[in-house]
Design a protein around this motif. Sequence first.
Motif, PDB file in Angstrom:
ATOM      1  N   ALA A  73      -0.893   2.940 -11.980  1.00 20.67           N
ATOM      2  CA  ALA A  73      -1.846   2.676 -10.901  1.00 20.67           C
ATOM      3  C   ALA A  73      -2.142   3.916 -10.072  1.00 20.67           C
ATOM      4  CB  ALA A  73      -1.308   1.568  -9.993  1.00 20.67           C
ATOM      5  N   GLY A  74      -1.568   5.065 -10.442  1.00 21.70           N
ATOM      6  CA  GLY A  74      -1.755   6.299  -9.681  1.00 21.70           C
ATOM      7  C   GLY A  74      -0.465   6.686  -8.980  1.00 21.70           C
ATOM      8  N   PRO A  75      -0.309   6.309  -7.701  1.00 25.50           N
ATOM      9  CA  PRO A  75       0.907   6.683  -6.963  1.00 25.50           C
ATOM     10  C   PRO A  75       2.159   6.044  -7.569  1.00 25.50           C
ATOM     11  CG  PRO A  75      -0.822   5.915  -5.469  1.00 25.50           C
ATOM     12  CD  PRO A  75      -1.262   5.580  -6.857  1.00 25.50           C
ATOM     13  N   ASP A  76       3.266   6.765  -7.493  1.00 26.37           N
ATOM     14  CA  ASP A  76       4.515   6.254  -8.046  1.00 26.37           C
ATOM     15  C   ASP A  76       4.955   4.958  -7.360  1.00 26.37           C
ATOM     16  OD1 ASP A  76       4.658   8.361  -9.805  1.00 26.37           O
ATOM     17  OD2 ASP A  76       5.904   9.590  -8.484  1.00 26.37           O
ATOM     18  N   ASP A  77       4.581   4.816  -6.065  1.00 26.50           N
ATOM     19  CA  ASP A  77       4.986   3.612  -5.323  1.00 26.50           C
ATOM     20  C   ASP A  77       3.901   2.544  -5.317  1.00 26.50           C
ATOM     21  OD1 ASP A  77       3.122   4.795  -3.682  1.00 26.50           O
ATOM     22  OD2 ASP A  77       4.373   4.813  -1.880  1.00 26.50           O
ATOM     23  N   ASN A  78       2.857   2.723  -6.154  1.00 27.70           N
ATOM     24  CA  ASN A  78       1.738   1.770  -6.208  1.00 27.70           C
ATOM     25  C   ASN A  78       1.108   1.558  -4.841  1.00 27.70           C
ATOM     26  OD1 ASN A  78       2.035   1.231  -9.032  1.00 27.70           O
ATOM     27  ND2 ASN A  78       3.776  -0.078  -8.547  1.00 27.70           N
ATOM     28  N   GLY A  79       1.019   2.648  -4.072  1.00 24.28           N
ATOM     29  CA  GLY A  79       0.445   2.582  -2.733  1.00 24.28           C
ATOM     30  C   GLY A  79      -0.716   3.547  -2.610  1.00 24.28           C
ATOM     31  N   GLY A  80      -0.576   4.537  -1.705  1.00 23.78           N
ATOM     32  CA  GLY A  80      -1.627   5.525  -1.506  1.00 23.78           C
ATOM     33  C   GLY A  80      -1.967   5.720  -0.057  1.00 23.78           C
ATOM     34  N   ALA A  81      -2.858   6.687   0.218  1.00 22.35           N
ATOM     35  CA  ALA A  81      -3.189   7.083   1.583  1.00 22.35           C
ATOM     36  C   ALA A  81      -3.974   6.027   2.351  1.00 22.35           C
ATOM     37  CB  ALA A  81      -3.988   8.393   1.563  1.00 22.35           C
ATOM     38  N   CYS A  82      -4.453   4.985   1.678  1.00 19.27           N
ATOM     39  CA  CYS A  82      -5.132   3.900   2.389  1.00 19.27           C
ATOM     40  C   CYS A  82      -4.137   2.908   2.992  1.00 19.27           C
ATOM     41  CB  CYS A  82      -6.086   3.154   1.455  1.00 19.27           C
ATOM     42  SG  CYS A  82      -7.582   4.094   1.056  1.00 19.27           S
ATOM     43  N   GLY A  83      -2.905   2.950   2.527  1.00 15.43           N
ATOM     44  CA  GLY A  83      -1.898   2.017   3.017  1.00 15.43           C
ATOM     45  C   GLY A  83      -1.767   0.746   2.213  1.00 15.43           C
ATOM     46  N   PHE A  84      -2.614   0.580   1.179  1.00 17.18           N
ATOM     47  CA  PHE A  84      -2.533  -0.633   0.367  1.00 17.18           C
ATOM     48  C   PHE A  84      -1.186  -0.704  -0.353  1.00 17.18           C
ATOM     49  CE2 PHE A  84      -7.318   0.099  -0.047  1.00 17.18           C
ATOM     50  CZ  PHE A  84      -7.596  -0.720   1.041  1.00 17.18           C
ATOM     51  N   LYS A  85      -0.728  -1.936  -0.557  1.00 16.46           N
ATOM     52  CA  LYS A  85       0.505  -2.160  -1.296  1.00 16.46           C
ATOM     53  C   LYS A  85       0.189  -2.758  -2.669  1.00 16.46           C
ATOM     54  CE  LYS A  85       2.375  -1.794   2.963  1.00 16.46           C
ATOM     55  NZ  LYS A  85       1.582  -1.302   4.133  1.00 16.46           N
ATOM     56  N   HIS A  86       1.059  -2.523  -3.619  1.00 17.85           N
ATOM     57  CA  HIS A  86       0.989  -3.183  -4.922  1.00 17.85           C
ATOM     58  C   HIS A  86      -0.376  -2.998  -5.597  1.00 17.85           C
ATOM     59  CE1 HIS A  86       4.681  -4.910  -3.481  1.00 17.85           C
ATOM     60  NE2 HIS A  86       4.075  -5.581  -2.540  1.00 17.85           N
ATOM     61  N   THR A  87      -0.828  -1.755  -5.674  1.00 13.77           N
ATOM     62  CA  THR A  87      -2.129  -1.504  -6.289  1.00 13.77           C
ATOM     63  C   THR A  87      -2.106  -1.715  -7.804  1.00 13.77           C
ATOM     64  OG1 THR A  87      -1.634   0.863  -6.372  1.00 13.77           O
ATOM     65  CG2 THR A  87      -2.895   0.056  -4.479  1.00 13.77           C
ATOM     66  N   ASN A  88      -0.939  -2.012  -8.341  1.00 14.51           N
ATOM     67  CA  ASN A  88      -0.839  -2.370  -9.755  1.00 14.51           C
ATOM     68  C   ASN A  88      -1.074  -3.860  -9.982  1.00 14.51           C
ATOM     69  OD1 ASN A  88       1.605  -2.863  -8.338  1.00 14.51           O
ATOM     70  ND2 ASN A  88       2.742  -3.033 -10.254  1.00 14.51           N
ATOM     71  N   GLN A  89      -1.272  -4.618  -8.905  1.00 17.67           N
ATOM     72  CA  GLN A  89      -1.450  -6.060  -9.000  1.00 17.67           C
ATOM     73  C   GLN A  89      -2.862  -6.457  -8.552  1.00 17.67           C
ATOM     74  OE1 GLN A  89       1.742  -7.980  -6.806  1.00 17.67           O
ATOM     75  NE2 GLN A  89       3.315  -6.682  -7.735  1.00 17.67           N
ATOM     76  N   TYR A  90      -3.196  -7.743  -8.718  1.00 14.44           N
ATOM     77  CA  TYR A  90      -4.504  -8.262  -8.312  1.00 14.44           C
ATOM     78  C   TYR A  90      -4.666  -8.077  -6.801  1.00 14.44           C
ATOM     79  CZ  TYR A  90      -8.411 -11.479  -7.754  1.00 14.44           C
ATOM     80  OH  TYR A  90      -9.635 -12.026  -7.456  1.00 14.44           O
ATOM     81  N   PRO A  91      -5.852  -7.657  -6.336  1.00 15.18           N
ATOM     82  CA  PRO A  91      -7.105  -7.466  -7.085  1.00 15.18           C
ATOM     83  C   PRO A  91      -7.322  -6.048  -7.605  1.00 15.18           C
ATOM     84  CG  PRO A  91      -7.573  -7.272  -4.769  1.00 15.18           C
ATOM     85  CD  PRO A  91      -6.076  -7.549  -4.880  1.00 15.18           C
ATOM     86  N   PHE A  92      -6.395  -5.132  -7.319  1.00 14.29           N
ATOM     87  CA  PHE A  92      -6.602  -3.742  -7.727  1.00 14.29           C
ATOM     88  C   PHE A  92      -6.400  -3.552  -9.232  1.00 14.29           C
ATOM     89  CE2 PHE A  92      -4.904  -3.800  -3.368  1.00 14.29           C
ATOM     90  CZ  PHE A  92      -5.966  -3.224  -2.701  1.00 14.29           C
ATOM     91  N   MET A  93      -5.365  -4.178  -9.764  1.00 14.91           N
ATOM     92  CA  MET A  93      -5.089  -4.144 -11.203  1.00 14.91           C
ATOM     93  C   MET A  93      -5.046  -2.725 -11.760  1.00 14.91           C
ATOM     94  SD  MET A  93      -4.563  -7.291 -11.717  1.00 14.91           S
ATOM     95  CE  MET A  93      -4.431  -7.372 -13.501  1.00 14.91           C
ATOM     96  N   SER A  94      -4.476  -1.803 -10.971  1.00 10.46           N
ATOM     97  CA  SER A  94      -4.302  -0.398 -11.371  1.00 10.46           C
ATOM     98  C   SER A  94      -5.612   0.357 -11.526  1.00 10.46           C
ATOM     99  CB  SER A  94      -3.494  -0.290 -12.683  1.00 10.46           C
ATOM    100  OG  SER A  94      -2.196  -0.829 -12.530  1.00 10.46           O
ATOM    101  N   MET A  95      -6.727  -0.220 -11.061  1.00  7.01           N
ATOM    102  CA  MET A  95      -8.043   0.436 -11.175  1.00  7.01           C
ATOM    103  C   MET A  95      -8.403   1.142  -9.878  1.00  7.01           C
ATOM    104  SD  MET A  95      -9.175   0.096 -14.251  1.00  7.01           S
ATOM    105  CE  MET A  95     -10.960   0.346 -14.149  1.00  7.01           C
ATOM    106  N   GLY A  96      -7.436   1.896  -9.352  1.00  3.06           N
ATOM    107  CA  GLY A  96      -7.657   2.616  -8.096  1.00  3.06           C
ATOM    108  C   GLY A  96      -8.061   4.054  -8.328  1.00  3.06           C
ATOM    109  N   SER A  97      -8.520   4.675  -7.247  1.00  2.47           N
ATOM    110  CA  SER A  97      -8.928   6.066  -7.310  1.00  2.47           C
ATOM    111  C   SER A  97      -8.728   6.741  -5.962  1.00  2.47           C
ATOM    112  CB  SER A  97     -10.400   6.186  -7.705  1.00  2.47           C
ATOM    113  OG  SER A  97     -10.830   7.545  -7.679  1.00  2.47           O
ATOM    114  N   CYS A  98      -8.307   7.997  -6.012  1.00  2.00           N
ATOM    115  CA  CYS A  98      -8.409   8.840  -4.822  1.00  2.00           C
ATOM    116  C   CYS A  98      -9.877   9.241  -4.693  1.00  2.00           C
ATOM    117  CB  CYS A  98      -7.585  10.113  -4.978  1.00  2.00           C
ATOM    118  SG  CYS A  98      -5.845   9.867  -5.307  1.00  2.00           S
ATOM    119  N   GLY A  99     -10.363   9.293  -3.474  1.00  2.00           N
ATOM    120  CA  GLY A  99     -11.714   9.787  -3.235  1.00  2.00           C
ATOM    121  C   GLY A  99     -11.664  10.990  -2.316  1.00  2.00           C
ATOM    122  N   ASN A 100     -12.501  11.999  -2.571  1.00  2.00           N
ATOM    123  CA  ASN A 100     -12.577  13.088  -1.603  1.00  2.00           C
ATOM    124  C   ASN A 100     -13.379  12.612  -0.392  1.00  2.00           C
ATOM    125  OD1 ASN A 100     -14.966  13.159  -3.262  1.00  2.00           O
ATOM    126  ND2 ASN A 100     -15.400  15.232  -2.499  1.00  2.00           N
TER     127      ASN A 100
END
Length: 290
Positions: A73-100
């Motif tokens: 899903a990107g980050p090792d903790d399935n998180g990221g700079a947006c603060g979202f949790k569990h980005t490997n689960q619904y509704p993100f389903m690992s389809m995340g992206s860093c944006g500039n």
Amino acid sequence: MGSPSSLPAAAAALVVLAILAGGGHCREAQFDATDAAAAAAGTAENYNTSDAAVYWGPWQKARATWYGQPNGAGPDDNGGACGFKHTNQYPFMSMGSCGNQPLFKDGKGCGSCYKIRCTKDKSCSGKAETVIITDMNYYPVSKYHFDLSGTAFGRLSKPGLNDKLRHSGIIDIEFTRVPCEFPGLKIGFHVEEYSNPVYFAVLVEYEDGDGDVVQVDLMESKTAHGPPTGRWTPMRESWGSIWRMDTNHRMQAPFSIRIRNESGKTLVANNVIPANWRPNSFYRSFVQYQ
């Protein structure tokens, strides 16, 4: 030292090498001198009104890299700079992206959805896939740069060629912004760790459609002396999709939360945070943008 004309090329090469060395991992910020000068002169681009903010607008050119695990899903903790949790689960389903910055927009772009496609690389399928901005890209290699999860990057390939496409490292893509669709979900509020009666921080997530949140307000159920407040107090954007309130009094729950998106539409989640709220807890509302 090289000639002045060679410095931009050298700097760009270092950025590319840093991305490839770490799988395109989104790291600590590096600020471009041109951007700093534009900001000082008041000529910096208003990213909320840029081409990237138009729903179903013309396809825009961008570049894409990937980071994390090849099927992650990107980050090792399935998180990221947006603060979202569990980005490997619904509704993100690992389809995340860093944006500039034109995509991340100082955190206000968190949760935005984009259709992306690639056609130039021989391994590309040309099929459009939807990704969600979940993280910040600090090393852009183009005006619009999607640093995708390994899963999202691989989904752009022809069947069986996802690993081959990932080995390309940096590819040309096209993108257009689209409304998010999270069937079955209402807007949720995650009370962040370390929240207490005088400091309250909340992550806002799962906004459908035009759901980029630009303002969050909180209403306490009553004053410290008993009567209802009837007053909305603006919260401050902390980082990513997290908003906070610092007070000089003990806040009185339950709390109602009002959110406003970039189109000006306002939703109110009445008493969504209960009287017995706890830090690091999730509370679902009954409201949604569409």
